[in-house]
Design an enzyme around this catalytic site. Structure first.
Site, PDB file in Angstrom:
ATOM      1  N   GLU A 177       0.824  -1.228   0.000  1.00 21.21           N
ATOM      2  CA  GLU A 177       0.000   0.000   0.000  1.00 21.21           C
ATOM      3  C   GLU A 177       0.852   1.269   0.000  1.00 21.21           C
ATOM      4  O   GLU A 177       0.592   2.210   0.768  1.00 21.21           O
ATOM      5  CB  GLU A 177      -0.977  -0.010   1.184  1.00 21.21           C
ATOM      6  CG  GLU A 177      -1.990  -1.133   1.082  1.00 21.21           C
ATOM      7  CD  GLU A 177      -3.117  -1.107   2.107  1.00 21.21           C
ATOM      8  OE1 GLU A 177      -3.110  -0.251   3.002  1.00 21.21           O
ATOM      9  OE2 GLU A 177      -4.014  -1.967   1.997  1.00 21.21           O
ATOM     10  N   GLU A 188      -4.883  -8.756   0.069  1.00 17.88           N
ATOM     11  CA  GLU A 188      -5.676  -8.412   1.256  1.00 17.88           C
ATOM     12  C   GLU A 188      -7.133  -8.316   0.827  1.00 17.88           C
ATOM     13  O   GLU A 188      -7.471  -7.499  -0.024  1.00 17.88           O
ATOM     14  CB  GLU A 188      -5.214  -7.090   1.891  1.00 17.88           C
ATOM     15  CG  GLU A 188      -3.884  -7.213   2.598  1.00 17.88           C
ATOM     16  CD  GLU A 188      -3.514  -5.975   3.410  1.00 17.88           C
ATOM     17  OE1 GLU A 188      -4.418  -5.298   3.936  1.00 17.88           O
ATOM     18  OE2 GLU A 188      -2.296  -5.705   3.506  1.00 17.88           O
TER      19      GLU A 188
HETATM   20  O1  AHR Z   1      -4.820  -5.912   7.228  1.00 15.19           O
HETATM   21  C1  AHR Z   1      -4.788  -4.727   7.963  1.00 15.19           C
HETATM   22  C2  AHR Z   1      -4.141  -3.579   7.210  1.00 15.19           C
HETATM   23  O2  AHR Z   1      -4.964  -3.182   6.169  1.00 15.19           O
HETATM   24  C3  AHR Z   1      -2.820  -3.866   6.558  1.00 15.19           C
HETATM   25  O3  AHR Z   1      -1.757  -3.716   7.421  1.00 15.19           O
HETATM   26  C4  AHR Z   1      -2.753  -2.841   5.472  1.00 15.19           C
HETATM   27  O4  AHR Z   1      -1.982  -3.255   4.384  1.00 15.19           O
HETATM   28  C5  AHR Z   1      -4.202  -2.572   5.132  1.00 15.19           C
HETATM   29  O5  AHR Z   1      -4.478  -1.222   5.093  1.00 15.19           O
END
Ligand code: AHR
Length: 496
Positions: free
Chosen positions: A172, A300
């Site tokens: 990210e 994610e």
């Molecule tokens: O999964 C929780 C968080 O969500 C992670 O650390 C990040 O990559 C995302 O914003």
């Protein structure tokens, strides 16, 4: 009109990569400490690994686990987490505002992966980290040379390389919350140069580009800049490329059930758009067709409302049956889009926005555990054509753009044939009040095993005292109409 589902087992569409059932463990909240690693707990082994958590991972047959972040990785220095534990420094942790003891690090995680029987997927520090440090990490994990970091690994007790195959080029990096946030231009430059150096060191690894939602300017730019053919970097190889996958992160959530259950459909469009951007970059950059097509790494995904369960407080979401149905839709999306999917990682695997919660004396399986288990167990092999006619939810969606871009049928379906010739059909009936008596075409008079995930209403949760949502198993003779009960996930399985 009667609802109809038509399955055509002979219309095999694409292979399902097992890695879509991947996990994610970040140094965040109680995921590592108190989750997979809990020394001193009677449930832990001599390594401090929770054996009940290991068993749960084995039940899910998790093929790959991402580590150590997430946002955590933007200030993580892997060298802090190797060698004798008494020498490891504690550091301020800036993603979730805590202190990282570094008691659990590279060797502990890789050992844990071997015990679980899963592949590691490491994420590189694009915040405060350097290329030298990243190369050192790859060398430490993968090299069998007589060289500094490979020898450091040997000194730390591990002779043979771990061969970590998957490495993410940052996490990210576009996010304003990120330590060392980058512009798309700066990121693309850095990612491409790091990719080149890492592949020169170890051409066997697979590198994952940091994407956003899959349909943003960031995605379009970094894909265009990094998915190209570099004759020099590759030594002329035509079978590999510097970047192997493009990542997407999406979390969905709504307190309104219909919005909650249809929101994962946005991920389907995101995958299609990102796949299109990849094709376009390949065409525009003249990537030869012999270079394997880059896939999507959805590293994610989950239901998560950060206001309800803030990250700084450990993000311990309490999941409902509505969320379990959303997870069913999420997984249907990955199966339907399997031609584009190289990996997906539920975020996260233990305690933090997770279907699996640890207590001091055992595990609690949230409603979202059960769809994950059914899909991971059964929905493997190849996806096959399935068509549904059930009417559609036509209200507002979250995000709003879903309406007008894609359909949101009441019955959300996917189907696959596994290597043993068993067909699995997953049907999520998202409707809160209506059972769907459905004509199922393509089953024949076969004995069908039925697994059902349901509960009294969409708001129910599981507690230590009562499991409101679990799996019910039954049989059906494959004849006549089949009723998909309101707010349920049903898995039908039969031998072809
Ligand atoms: O999964 C929780 C968080 O969500 C992670 O650390 C990040 O990559 C995302 O914003």
């Amino acid at each position: 009109e009667r609802p109809t589902i038509t399955v055509d087992a002979s219309a095999v569409l694409s292979k399902i990569d097992n890695n879509i059932y991947g996990g994610f463990t970040e140094h965040m909240g109680r995921c590592i400490y108190g989750g997979i690693y809990d020394p001193g707990n009677p449930l832990s082994d001599a390594n401090g690994f929770r054996t009940d958590v290991i068993d749960a991972f084995k039940d899910l047959n998790v093929p790959v686990v991402r580590y150590p972040g997430g946002n955590f990785v933007a200030t993580y220095h892997w060298l802090d987490g190797v060698g004798p534990k008494e020498n490891r420094p504690s550091r301020p942790e800036l993603a979730w505002i805590g202190t990282e003891s570094n008691e659990f690090g590279t060797d502990e995680f890789l050992k844990w992966c071997e015990v679980v029987g899963t592949e590691p997927y490491f994420c590189l520090n694009f915040g405060t980290g350097t290329l030298d440090e990243a190369l050192g990490w790859v060398e430490y994990c993968n090299s069998d040379r007589n060289s500094y970091y490979a020898n450091l690994r040997r000194k730390n007790g591990r002779e043979k390389p771990y061969n970590v195959k998957y490495w993410a080029l940052g996490n990210e990096c576009w996010g304003p919350w990120q330590v060392g946030q980058l512009t798309k231009e700066d990121y693309a430059k850095q990612a491409y140069q790091w990719a080149k150096a890492i592949k020169l060191l170890d051409p066997s690894v697979e590198l994952i580009l940091c994407g956003e939602t899959g349909y943003s300017t960031w995605d379009s730019y970094v894909i265009k800049e990094c998915i190209k053919f570099d004759l020099h970097g590759l030594g002329g190889s035509t079978t590999a490329s510097l970047v192997d996958m493009h990542s997407i992160h999406v979390y969905t959530a709504s307190s309104d059930h219909n919005k909650n259950a249809t929101a994962p459909r946005s991920a389907e469009r995101a995958i299609q758009i990102a796949a299109g951007l990849i094709d376009l970059a390949r065409i525009e950059n003249g990537v030869p067709p012999s270079v394997r097509r880059q896939k999507i790494c959805f590293d994610e995904w989950n239901v998560w409302d950060p206001v309800r369960a803030p990250g700084e407080e450990g993000a311990e979401e309490k999941y409902t049956l509505s969320d379990a149905l959303a997870i069913g839709v999420w997984l249907n999306v990955f199966v339907r889009q399997s031609q584009h999917m190289g990996m997906a990682n539920i975020a996260q695997s233990v305690n933090v926005i997770s279907p699996l919660m640890t207590t001091k004396d055992g595990l609690l399986k949230q409603p979202t555990w059960w769809p994950l288990l059914l899909f991971s167990k059964y929905m493997r092999g190849s996806t096959v054509a399935v068509n549904v006619r059930s009417g559609e939810y036509l209200g507002d969606t979250e995000p709003a753009w879903i309406r007008g871009a894609i359909e949101t049928p009441w019955l959300d379906v996917s189907a696959a044939v596994d290597d043993d010739g068993v067909l699995s059909l997953a049907v999520v009936n998202i409707h809160e009040t209506r059972d769907f008596e459905t004509e199922l075409r393509g089953v024949g008079a076969k004995e069908v095993t039925v697994y059902s995930v349901n509960g009294a209403d969409v708001t129910v949760v599981n507690t230590a005292e009562k499991e409101e949502v679990g799996i019910q198993e039954s049989k059906w003779n494959g004849q006549g109409l089949f009723t998909f009960p309101k707010h349920s996930l049903t898995f039908l399985r039969w031998k072809l």
